[in-house]
Design an enzyme around this catalytic site. Structure first.
Site, PDB file in Angstrom:
ATOM      1  N   ASP A  81       0.741  -1.195  -0.154  1.00  0.00           N
ATOM      2  CA  ASP A  81       0.113  -0.181  -0.020  1.00  0.00           C
ATOM      3  C   ASP A  81       0.864   1.549   0.126  1.00  0.00           C
ATOM      4  O   ASP A  81       1.993   1.264   0.821  1.00  0.00           O
ATOM      5  CB  ASP A  81      -0.909   0.078   1.193  1.00  0.00           C
ATOM      6  CG  ASP A  81      -2.115   0.996   1.314  1.00  0.00           C
ATOM      7  OD1 ASP A  81      -2.585   1.333   0.364  1.00  0.00           O
ATOM      8  OD2 ASP A  81      -2.389   1.377   2.251  1.00  0.00           O
ATOM      9  N   HIS A  82       0.752   2.091  -0.893  1.00  0.00           N
ATOM     10  CA  HIS A  82       1.391   3.338  -0.921  1.00  0.00           C
ATOM     11  C   HIS A  82       2.876   3.269  -1.053  1.00  0.00           C
ATOM     12  O   HIS A  82       3.728   3.835  -0.213  1.00  0.00           O
ATOM     13  CB  HIS A  82       1.068   4.565   0.520  1.00  0.00           C
ATOM     14  CG  HIS A  82      -0.377   4.978   0.219  1.00  0.00           C
ATOM     15  ND1 HIS A  82      -0.776   5.909  -0.528  1.00  0.00           N
ATOM     16  CD2 HIS A  82      -1.403   4.714   1.062  1.00  0.00           C
ATOM     17  CE1 HIS A  82      -1.915   6.208  -0.316  1.00  0.00           C
ATOM     18  NE2 HIS A  82      -2.691   5.448   0.624  1.00  0.00           N
ATOM     19  N   GLY A 190      -7.470   8.170   7.917  1.00  0.00           N
ATOM     20  CA  GLY A 190      -7.569   8.479   9.276  1.00  0.00           C
ATOM     21  C   GLY A 190      -9.335   8.632   9.992  1.00  0.00           C
ATOM     22  O   GLY A 190     -10.008   8.515   9.124  1.00  0.00           O
ATOM     23  N   ASN A 239     -10.085   0.148   0.953  1.00  0.00           N
ATOM     24  CA  ASN A 239      -9.060   0.313   1.987  1.00  0.00           C
ATOM     25  C   ASN A 239      -9.538   0.745   3.431  1.00  0.00           C
ATOM     26  O   ASN A 239     -10.235   1.851   3.363  1.00  0.00           O
ATOM     27  CB  ASN A 239      -7.997   1.332   1.590  1.00  0.00           C
ATOM     28  CG  ASN A 239      -7.124   0.519   0.674  1.00  0.00           C
ATOM     29  OD1 ASN A 239      -7.259  -0.295   0.054  1.00  0.00           O
ATOM     30  ND2 ASN A 239      -5.938   1.262   0.467  1.00  0.00           N
TER      31      ASN A 239
HETATM   32 ZN   LIG Z   1      -4.517   5.033   1.292  1.00  0.00          ZN
END
Ligand SMILES: [Zn+2]
Length: 293
Positions: A81-82, A190, A239
């Site tokens: 991821d990322h 977040g 996600n």
């Molecule tokens: Zn993300």
């Protein structure tokens, strides 16, 4: 069993639902996600990002992720991821991941295009799928950010500069050959400090230009109806992490609060509380995402 992202996305596209992608920040979240997948009988994606290395590094957790995925009774895709660079993506491929995300969304469009096209050629040559990001998906500083863009809407002149543009997305996908695309339409990583303003119709507009699976980052905290519309409009991978991590933390706190002064606490019991609570939260998320639109 270990699965490729393409096979998971193919089924999700055919049946109009989304596959949950959960962060393997440690053995506990990884275990909770696998348990939830097996309980629901649904395929999942396990994410690990550079930023999780403060908990456990990619090199340390990759063999555990592969072992757990291999033994799982349902298909499990392992996704970087990322990924911040081609080099990190190559490392994940070498370690056995079946999918990588190269996040060059903070760079110029030309650079994002060039880097994504290169990682697609490299990854596809060994049967690994690629996710890229177009637009800007922000991160709240509450919770585990993913190393994604730390800007806010105020840094841009208008929402048009932030959200994914359908015509640009078409150009990007055609030139890079990317398998799935993370798009920006108002979600953020977040905890939301205020109710997000989602442009769910934008997903549909992008899909009219390019028909590939889309990814929602910042998948915690939407209403059931918002998930339903997003999925119906073309989101195929969600996600999801913040709320499961909060559920685990809350359960641990509640159990510890019950302990009286002088009572023994064994550390090995604490992770079990977190795993159980996270598993229950993930089961709910998987059921919601896989119900489809
Ligand atoms: Zn993300």
């Amino acid at each position: 069993m270990l699965a490729s992202l393409n096979e998971l996305m193919k089924d999700a596209c055919e049946k109009n639902y989304a596959v949950g992608a959960f962060n393997a920040t440690n053995l506990e979240s990884l275990t909770a996600a696998i348990q939830a997948a097996e309980e629901t009988g649904k395929a999942i994606i396990l994410n690990h990002a550079d930023v999780h290395s403060k908990f456990i590094t990619l090199e340390e957790i990759a063999p555990i992720m592969i072992n757990k995925a291999d033994k799982a009774k349902v298909p499990v895709c392992l996704n970087l991821d990322h990924g911040a660079s081609i080099e990190v993506c190559m490392k994940a491929i070498r370690l056995g991941f079946t999918s990588v995300m190269l996040d060059a969304s903070g760079a110029s469009y030309e650079e994002n295009l060039r880097e994504t096209e290169l990682i697609c050629r490299l990854a596809h040559s060994v049967g690994v799928t690629v996710e890229a990001e177009l637009g800007h998906i922000f991160s709240s500083d509450i919770g585990v950010g993913n190393g994604a863009v730390q800007e806010t809407l105020e840094n841009f002149e208008s929402a048009e500069d932030v959200y994914t543009d359908p015509s640009v997305a078409k150009d990007f996908v055609e030139k890079t050959g990317v398998d799935v695309l993370a798009i920006a339409f108002g979600t953020a990583h977040g905890v939301y400090q205020k109710k997000p303003k989602l442009d769910l119709d934008r997903i549909r507009l992008i899909r009219e230009s390019i028909d590939i699976p889309f990814v929602m980052h910042g998948g915690s905290g939407l209403t059931d109806e918002e998930y339903r519309i997003a999925i119906n409009n073309g989101i195929r991978k969600i996600n999801y992490y913040t709320y499961m991590a909060l559920a685990g933390g809350k359960a641990v706190k509640e159990e510890l609060d019950k302990i009286k002064a002088g009572e023994n606490v064994f550390f090995h019991d604490i992770p079990l509380i977190g795993i159980k609570a996270m598993k229950e939260d993930i089961v709910r998320a998987i059921r919601l995402f896989s119900r489809g639109a």
